[in-house]
Design a protein around this motif. Structure first.
Motif, PDB file in Angstrom:
ATOM      1  N   GLN A 241       0.845  -1.189   0.000  1.00  0.00           N
ATOM      2  CA  GLN A 241       0.000   0.000   0.000  1.00  0.00           C
ATOM      3  C   GLN A 241       0.881   1.240   0.000  1.00  0.00           C
ATOM      4  OE1 GLN A 241      -2.277   1.364   3.618  1.00  0.00           O
ATOM      5  NE2 GLN A 241      -4.052   0.758   2.403  1.00  0.00           N
ATOM      6  N   VAL A 242       0.607   2.163  -0.919  1.00  0.00           N
ATOM      7  CA  VAL A 242       1.324   3.432  -0.971  1.00  0.00           C
ATOM      8  C   VAL A 242       0.296   4.548  -1.110  1.00  0.00           C
ATOM      9  CG1 VAL A 242       3.396   2.430  -2.002  1.00  0.00           C
ATOM     10  CG2 VAL A 242       1.608   3.345  -3.490  1.00  0.00           C
ATOM     11  N   GLU A 243       0.742   5.772  -0.858  1.00  0.00           N
ATOM     12  CA  GLU A 243      -0.174   6.905  -0.960  1.00  0.00           C
ATOM     13  C   GLU A 243      -0.467   7.247  -2.416  1.00  0.00           C
ATOM     14  OE1 GLU A 243       0.449  10.203   2.201  1.00  0.00           O
ATOM     15  OE2 GLU A 243       2.409   9.300   1.808  1.00  0.00           O
ATOM     16  N   LEU A 244      -1.738   7.371  -2.734  1.00  0.00           N
ATOM     17  CA  LEU A 244      -2.137   7.739  -4.082  1.00  0.00           C
ATOM     18  C   LEU A 244      -1.580   9.117  -4.450  1.00  0.00           C
ATOM     19  CD1 LEU A 244      -3.765   7.270  -6.675  1.00  0.00           C
ATOM     20  CD2 LEU A 244      -5.794   8.122  -5.467  1.00  0.00           C
ATOM     21  N   ALA A 245      -1.515  10.033  -3.493  1.00  0.00           N
ATOM     22  CA  ALA A 245      -1.022  11.386  -3.774  1.00  0.00           C
ATOM     23  C   ALA A 245       0.410  11.361  -4.292  1.00  0.00           C
ATOM     24  CB  ALA A 245      -1.117  12.252  -2.519  1.00  0.00           C
ATOM     25  N   ARG A 246       1.218  10.447  -3.805  1.00  0.00           N
ATOM     26  CA  ARG A 246       2.593  10.332  -4.289  1.00  0.00           C
ATOM     27  C   ARG A 246       2.620   9.902  -5.747  1.00  0.00           C
ATOM     28  NH1 ARG A 246       5.749   6.417  -0.474  1.00  0.00           N
ATOM     29  NH2 ARG A 246       7.458   7.019  -1.874  1.00  0.00           N
ATOM     30  N   MET A 247       1.785   8.930  -6.089  1.00  0.00           N
ATOM     31  CA  MET A 247       1.699   8.475  -7.483  1.00  0.00           C
ATOM     32  C   MET A 247       1.223   9.609  -8.389  1.00  0.00           C
ATOM     33  SD  MET A 247       2.289   5.011  -7.242  1.00  0.00           S
ATOM     34  CE  MET A 247       1.372   4.142  -8.523  1.00  0.00           C
ATOM     35  N   GLN A 248       0.218  10.343  -7.922  1.00  0.00           N
ATOM     36  CA  GLN A 248      -0.337  11.436  -8.722  1.00  0.00           C
ATOM     37  C   GLN A 248       0.674  12.560  -8.920  1.00  0.00           C
ATOM     38  OE1 GLN A 248      -3.718  12.152  -6.156  1.00  0.00           O
ATOM     39  NE2 GLN A 248      -5.146  11.118  -7.559  1.00  0.00           N
ATOM     40  N   ALA A 251       3.218  11.552 -11.474  1.00  0.00           N
ATOM     41  CA  ALA A 251       2.585  11.631 -12.787  1.00  0.00           C
ATOM     42  C   ALA A 251       2.513  13.073 -13.274  1.00  0.00           C
ATOM     43  CB  ALA A 251       1.196  11.011 -12.744  1.00  0.00           C
ATOM     44  N   ARG A 252       2.149  13.988 -12.377  1.00  0.00           N
ATOM     45  CA  ARG A 252       2.040  15.392 -12.770  1.00  0.00           C
ATOM     46  C   ARG A 252       3.395  15.977 -13.158  1.00  0.00           C
ATOM     47  NH1 ARG A 252       2.653  20.423 -10.733  1.00  0.00           N
ATOM     48  NH2 ARG A 252       3.485  19.643  -8.742  1.00  0.00           N
ATOM     49  N   LEU A 253       4.402  15.730 -12.342  1.00  0.00           N
ATOM     50  CA  LEU A 253       5.711  16.316 -12.593  1.00  0.00           C
ATOM     51  C   LEU A 253       6.406  15.689 -13.805  1.00  0.00           C
ATOM     52  CD1 LEU A 253       6.910  16.590  -8.894  1.00  0.00           C
ATOM     53  CD2 LEU A 253       6.216  18.468 -10.395  1.00  0.00           C
ATOM     54  N   ALA A 254       6.121  14.423 -14.075  1.00  0.00           N
ATOM     55  CA  ALA A 254       6.729  13.749 -15.223  1.00  0.00           C
ATOM     56  C   ALA A 254       5.874  13.860 -16.485  1.00  0.00           C
ATOM     57  CB  ALA A 254       6.973  12.276 -14.898  1.00  0.00           C
ATOM     58  N   ASP A 255       4.669  14.459 -16.355  1.00  0.00           N
ATOM     59  CA  ASP A 255       3.747  14.633 -17.481  1.00  0.00           C
ATOM     60  C   ASP A 255       3.367  13.291 -18.108  1.00  0.00           C
ATOM     61  OD1 ASP A 255       2.116  16.049 -19.211  1.00  0.00           O
ATOM     62  OD2 ASP A 255       3.697  16.346 -20.714  1.00  0.00           O
ATOM     63  N   VAL A 256       2.972  12.355 -17.245  1.00  0.00           N
ATOM     64  CA  VAL A 256       2.488  11.055 -17.686  1.00  0.00           C
ATOM     65  C   VAL A 256       1.221  10.756 -16.888  1.00  0.00           C
ATOM     66  CG1 VAL A 256       4.802  10.224 -18.279  1.00  0.00           C
ATOM     67  CG2 VAL A 256       3.884   9.798 -15.987  1.00  0.00           C
ATOM     68  N   SER A 257       0.597   9.613 -17.131  1.00  0.00           N
ATOM     69  CA  SER A 257      -0.603   9.235 -16.390  1.00  0.00           C
ATOM     70  C   SER A 257      -0.240   8.489 -15.115  1.00  0.00           C
ATOM     71  CB  SER A 257      -1.512   8.354 -17.259  1.00  0.00           C
ATOM     72  OG  SER A 257      -0.924   7.071 -17.430  1.00  0.00           O
ATOM     73  N   VAL A 258      -1.185   8.440 -14.176  1.00  0.00           N
ATOM     74  CA  VAL A 258      -0.971   7.660 -12.954  1.00  0.00           C
ATOM     75  C   VAL A 258      -0.771   6.194 -13.298  1.00  0.00           C
ATOM     76  CG1 VAL A 258      -2.067   6.870 -10.808  1.00  0.00           C
ATOM     77  CG2 VAL A 258      -2.217   9.268 -11.461  1.00  0.00           C
ATOM     78  N   ASN A 259      -1.484   5.702 -14.313  1.00  0.00           N
ATOM     79  CA  ASN A 259      -1.317   4.308 -14.705  1.00  0.00           C
ATOM     80  C   ASN A 259       0.090   4.060 -15.238  1.00  0.00           C
ATOM     81  OD1 ASN A 259      -2.794   1.694 -14.988  1.00  0.00           O
ATOM     82  ND2 ASN A 259      -2.125   1.922 -17.115  1.00  0.00           N
ATOM     83  N   ASP A 260       0.678   5.056 -15.935  1.00  0.00           N
ATOM     84  CA  ASP A 260       2.069   4.918 -16.381  1.00  0.00           C
ATOM     85  C   ASP A 260       3.002   4.802 -15.182  1.00  0.00           C
ATOM     86  OD1 ASP A 260       1.401   5.065 -19.082  1.00  0.00           O
ATOM     87  OD2 ASP A 260       1.676   7.241 -19.163  1.00  0.00           O
ATOM     88  N   LEU A 443       8.952   3.285  -6.291  1.00  0.00           N
ATOM     89  CA  LEU A 443       8.308   4.595  -6.254  1.00  0.00           C
ATOM     90  C   LEU A 443       9.261   5.651  -5.697  1.00  0.00           C
ATOM     91  CD1 LEU A 443       5.918   6.477  -6.556  1.00  0.00           C
ATOM     92  CD2 LEU A 443       5.026   5.632  -4.368  1.00  0.00           C
ATOM     93  N   ALA A 444      10.004   5.303  -4.648  1.00  0.00           N
ATOM     94  CA  ALA A 444      10.971   6.245  -4.081  1.00  0.00           C
ATOM     95  C   ALA A 444      12.056   6.594  -5.099  1.00  0.00           C
ATOM     96  CB  ALA A 444      11.593   5.649  -2.821  1.00  0.00           C
ATOM     97  N   GLU A 445      12.471   5.638  -5.904  1.00  0.00           N
ATOM     98  CA  GLU A 445      13.473   5.902  -6.944  1.00  0.00           C
ATOM     99  C   GLU A 445      12.937   6.879  -7.985  1.00  0.00           C
ATOM    100  OE1 GLU A 445      15.773   1.548  -6.796  1.00  0.00           O
ATOM    101  OE2 GLU A 445      14.399   2.040  -8.426  1.00  0.00           O
TER     102      GLU A 445
END
Length: 468
Positions: A241-248, A251-260, A443-445
């Motif tokens: 389990q990880v925080e969804l906000a971290r994934m989002q 995604a925002r900073l890398a300009d990709v989707s959360v699924n990516d 995710l941390a990487e």
């Protein structure tokens, strides 16, 4: 019950029955973990079991059983069951001490390897008490011929309350589900023969004609790997389990989707795991990625297609790997979206036929596999849910490996958390929990690889490792 009450299963739904064998159970499941509130009666779990068993007038698909006849082996059909033994379908189980994640994981792994009884409605529910820290769990499994992940999550969410004092019920006796299933799906306007032909031709051409690095991946592009050896019916389950906000934020900073980002997290974990074992293929692993093909308002059954995406596991740098995954997944999804929805359904059935044939025969374990694994991302409830005042802490998907497909990774977003379930063939993946733990590191990487000064700030716990 009169035979006239029966209905044939659609081709895709029926395929899951044909795919099933003792080595490849074809059910999907969910694991819900609840915390018992202060002041709750000591009989809370027993009361939930009693209420679940007292349910009557079950809604589809929980009231359906297979029709057994001379033609239904080839063309499966279902019929409402005349009677349902609720004590059989709803089990009350207690974990041995100390009731930790290891004991829960051993139980769920065993239960998920047991095939469903085809003489009864194809589901069971296990209410599990004795979990440490004043918690209990509910594990429910249902045959994939009756539902896909999107519909299954909807049924689970609808059965729970939005507040501690709100009404909750069993998914199989859910008044909100009854109302939803009465809705008529809004199907797109019909297509003429010429548009069908043009769209289908363009879709096939997109697979056959390869154009540079953004080419659409197709079935059987995958390299051979240890993930595609023969499997047995024994299962191993792990969660993270990880925080969804971290994934989002990544995604925002890398300009990709959360699924990516999710695919990249899985890719990083798989790359590290296979390097540990010195079995990482030189070519990138290929994932099958399910996509929803539901019409607006459509409920029940299976309405998902499959696209194929590179996991770029041949690339060491995490940000470069993420960008390569984005290119591959975008090409696949744009290719599918270029077709009208009805054509997409036919196209995915046609492309799935050779994959299904390989999985039924088991040739994927001896020939080039159609994909190395399946990675799926299912949206779940965005607000906290409750069952008789007990707070739902986590909701994990428990999915299915297949013949020559030793691993499935599926996630459900829930109340700000990203809940990842790893379901593996037990004999093929003895260190599955280690792989699950690597996703947190991956995710941390990615966060560390973001441009300096833009890395997202972690909130609260970085991740929670549930050893289920």
């Amino acid at each position: 019950m009169a035979q006239t009450d029966s209905r044939r299963l659609p081709v895709i739904d029926g395929a899951y029955l044909h795919l099933e064998s003792p080595a490849t159970p074809m059910h999907v499941g969910s694991l819900q973990i609840f915390s018992i509130p202060d002041g709750a009666p000591g009989s809370l779990v027993a009361d939930i079991v009693a209420a679940y068993r007292a349910s009557s007038d079950l809604v589809a698909p929980f009231n359906l059983r297979l029709v057994h006849g001379p033609t239904t082996r080839a063309f499966p059909a279902v019929v409402p069951a005349e009677s349902i033994d609720m004590e059989y379908h709803v089990r009350h189980t207690a974990l041995p001490a100390p009731g930790g994640e290891r004991q829960l994981g051993e139980l769920i792994s065993y239960l998920h390897g047991v095939t469903l009884d085809r003489s009864r409605p194809l589901w069971t529910c296990h209410v599990i008490e004795g979990l440490s820290d004043n918690r209990f769990a509910i594990y429910t499994k249902i045959h994939h011929a009756l539902t896909d992940g999107v519909n299954g999550v909807r049924m689970c969410g609808n059965a729970l309350a939005d507040t501690p004092a709100g009404p909750s019920t069993a998914p199989w006796h859910n008044h909100r589900t009854v109302e939803h299933t009465a809705h008529v799906a809004r199907k797109p306007a019909g297509l003429g023969p010429a548009e069908w032909a043009r769209s289908l031709s363009a879709g096939v051409s997109g697979l056959l004609i390869r154009r540079g690095s953004d080419a659409v991946r197709r079935p059987f592009d995958a390299p051979t790997s240890v993930l595609n050896l023969p499997v047995t019916g024994a299962r191993r389950v792990a969660t993270q389990q990880v925080e969804l906000a971290r994934m989002q934020e990544v995604a925002r900073l890398a300009d990709v989707s959360v699924n990516d980002v999710f695919l990249a997290v899985c890719s990083g974990a798989l790359r590290r795991h296979l390097l540990d074992e010195d079995v990482l293929p030189e070519a990138p692993l290929i994932s099958g990625v399910p996509v929803s093909l539901r019409y607006e308002g459509e409920e029940g059954g299976n309405a998902a297609g499959m696209v194929w995406a590179s996991l770029a596991t041949d690339i060491a740098d995490p940000m470069t790997r993420l960008k390569a995954i984005n290119v591959s997944s975008s090409a696949a999804k744009n290719h599918l979206r270029s077709m009208p929805l009805p054509v997409r359904r036919l196209f995915t059935v046609l492309t799935a036929m050779p994959v299904t044939a390989v999985l039924i025969t088991g040739l994927g374990a001896t020939r080039r596999p159609p994909m190395n694994l399946i990675i799926s991302n299912v949206p779940g409830p965005d607000r906290t849910k409750y069952l008789r005042g007990a707070r739902l802490e986590a909701l994990y998907p428990i999915s299915l490996p297949g013949r020559g497909q030793a691993l499935n990774i599926t996630s459900i977003s829930y109340a700000g958390q990203f809940n990842i379930g790893f379901t593996g063939a037990r004999d093929n993946l003895p260190h599955l929990q280690r792989l699950a733990g690597y996703t947190a590191d991956a995710l941390a990487e990615l966060e560390a690889a973001l441009p300096q000064g833009s890395a997202p700030r972690r909130r609260g716990r970085a991740n929670t490792d549930h050893r289920a």
